[in-house]
Design a protein around this motif. Sequence first.
Motif, PDB file in Angstrom:
ATOM      1  N   PHE A 189       6.278   6.604   2.430  1.00 27.53           N
ATOM      2  CA  PHE A 189       7.432   7.248   1.921  1.00 27.53           C
ATOM      3  C   PHE A 189       7.389   6.818   0.197  1.00 27.53           C
ATOM      4  CE2 PHE A 189      10.165   7.023   5.793  1.00 27.53           C
ATOM      5  CZ  PHE A 189       9.238   7.983   6.477  1.00 27.53           C
ATOM      6  N   LYS A 190       7.834   7.809  -0.392  1.00 28.42           N
ATOM      7  CA  LYS A 190       7.663   7.812  -2.002  1.00 28.42           C
ATOM      8  C   LYS A 190       8.429   6.541  -2.402  1.00 28.42           C
ATOM      9  CE  LYS A 190       8.297  10.260  -6.313  1.00 28.42           C
ATOM     10  NZ  LYS A 190       8.835  11.356  -6.921  1.00 28.42           N
ATOM     11  N   ARG A 191       9.614   6.379  -1.954  1.00 30.20           N
ATOM     12  CA  ARG A 191      10.549   5.313  -2.503  1.00 30.20           C
ATOM     13  C   ARG A 191      10.431   3.911  -1.548  1.00 30.20           C
ATOM     14  NH1 ARG A 191      16.126   8.733  -3.330  1.00 30.20           N
ATOM     15  NH2 ARG A 191      15.337  10.015  -4.955  1.00 30.20           N
ATOM     16  N   ALA A 192       9.473   3.621  -0.659  1.00 31.04           N
ATOM     17  CA  ALA A 192       9.264   2.779   0.217  1.00 31.04           C
ATOM     18  C   ALA A 192       8.240   1.718  -0.563  1.00 31.04           C
ATOM     19  CB  ALA A 192       8.669   2.897   1.504  1.00 31.04           C
ATOM     20  N   GLU A 193       8.567   1.422  -1.787  1.00 30.40           N
ATOM     21  CA  GLU A 193       8.064   0.173  -2.438  1.00 30.40           C
ATOM     22  C   GLU A 193       8.201  -0.902  -1.816  1.00 30.40           C
ATOM     23  OE1 GLU A 193       5.488   0.461  -4.528  1.00 30.40           O
ATOM     24  OE2 GLU A 193       5.652   2.422  -4.952  1.00 30.40           O
ATOM     25  N   ASN A 194       9.434  -1.130  -1.001  1.00 39.23           N
ATOM     26  CA  ASN A 194       9.687  -2.758  -0.578  1.00 39.23           C
ATOM     27  C   ASN A 194       8.736  -2.946   0.454  1.00 39.23           C
ATOM     28  OD1 ASN A 194      11.073  -0.319   0.560  1.00 39.23           O
ATOM     29  ND2 ASN A 194      12.585  -1.771   1.643  1.00 39.23           N
ATOM     30  N   ARG A 196       5.526  -1.409   0.996  1.00 43.04           N
ATOM     31  CA  ARG A 196       4.261  -1.596   0.522  1.00 43.04           C
ATOM     32  C   ARG A 196       3.996  -3.023   0.030  1.00 43.04           C
ATOM     33  NH1 ARG A 196       5.177   4.039  -0.157  1.00 43.04           N
ATOM     34  NH2 ARG A 196       5.978   3.616  -2.065  1.00 43.04           N
ATOM     35  N   ARG A 222       6.534  14.608   7.177  1.00 41.82           N
ATOM     36  CA  ARG A 222       7.820  14.254   7.061  1.00 41.82           C
ATOM     37  C   ARG A 222       8.705  15.421   7.376  1.00 41.82           C
ATOM     38  NH1 ARG A 222      10.686  10.319   2.965  1.00 41.82           N
ATOM     39  NH2 ARG A 222      12.066  10.480   4.754  1.00 41.82           N
TER      40      ARG A 222
END
Length: 267
Positions: A189-194, A196, A222
Motif C-alpha cells: 500500500f502506498k501509505r504503509a511506510e510504517n 515497510r 486493491r
Amino acid sequence: MTPSYRSRATQVIDSHCHLQSLSAEEIESALEEARSLGVGGFLVPSLRLEEAEKILSLCHRHADVWCALGVHPHEASSWTPEHQRELAGLVSDPKVVAVGECGLDFYYDLSDRTAQERALREQWELAIDCDLPAIVHNRDSNEVMLEVLADPCFAGLHGDFHSFAGGLEMALQLVPRGLYLGFSGMVTFKRAENVREVLSAVPRDRILVETDTPYLAPVPHRGKPSRPAHVIEVAARVAAELGLTFEDLCETSTRNFFRLFPKAAKS
C-alpha cells in the motif's frame, strides 16, 4: 502483464488465509490458482469455533492445507469455559498446527476489552500447555498486548503476529521474545511506510508472508477480494524491500513457516 516470477518453480506459503469465508467452489478454484503459481501451502485460521468442522474437513481433503483454531477478538464476548474445553480437544487433530486467530482489537472494539483480554490469555495458556504456537491479531492495542506478554506465564509463548502493522517499536519488542511477524498485502500500500520500515529491522528468520484472504488485497488487486495466489505479490514486494531475490525470500519464509509450525511438516 504477468510478472516473470510467477512462472518460476519456487514455492511460497500463505501463512494466513481465511478460506472458510469462501464458498466450496471458490475454495477449490482459489487453491488451484495459487498452486499453479507456486504457492505450496496454506494456513487457515478460524474466527470462531463454530467454523472448526468446516475448516478441518477442508484441511483433511488437502495435504497442503493446515489450520489454527481459536476465537478472534471480535468474537471474544462469546468465549466461555466450554469453548476452552472444546478447543483443548480440537487441537489434538494433526491438521491443527496453532491456536488462533486470537488477540486484541481496540480499533473496532466489537467485544468488551475485558472479554478480549480474558479470551486471549486463556487461548495463550492453552497454546503453551499443548506446545503449539499462537496466531495473534493485534490492532490499536500495543500497550495492553505488551502488558499481557510481560506476564511470566507467557514467557514460553511462540507465535505469529499476523498482518503486522504495529510499528517499529512494537516489532523490536516482539522479536526478542521469539515471535514472528506476518506481512500481508499492506506492504504494497502506498501509505504503509510504517509496515515497510519494520522489514529492514526484523531478522529475516522471523518473517512470514500472507494474504489474510479475503482482506487486504495487494497492489495491483486493491478493491477486490484477496486470494491466496496474491501471496506472490506480497512475497515479491517483501523481497524487493529487503534487496533479496524472489526465490530467496520464498525459501526463507517457507523455512520460517515450518520452524514456527513444525506440526505442519508432520501432517
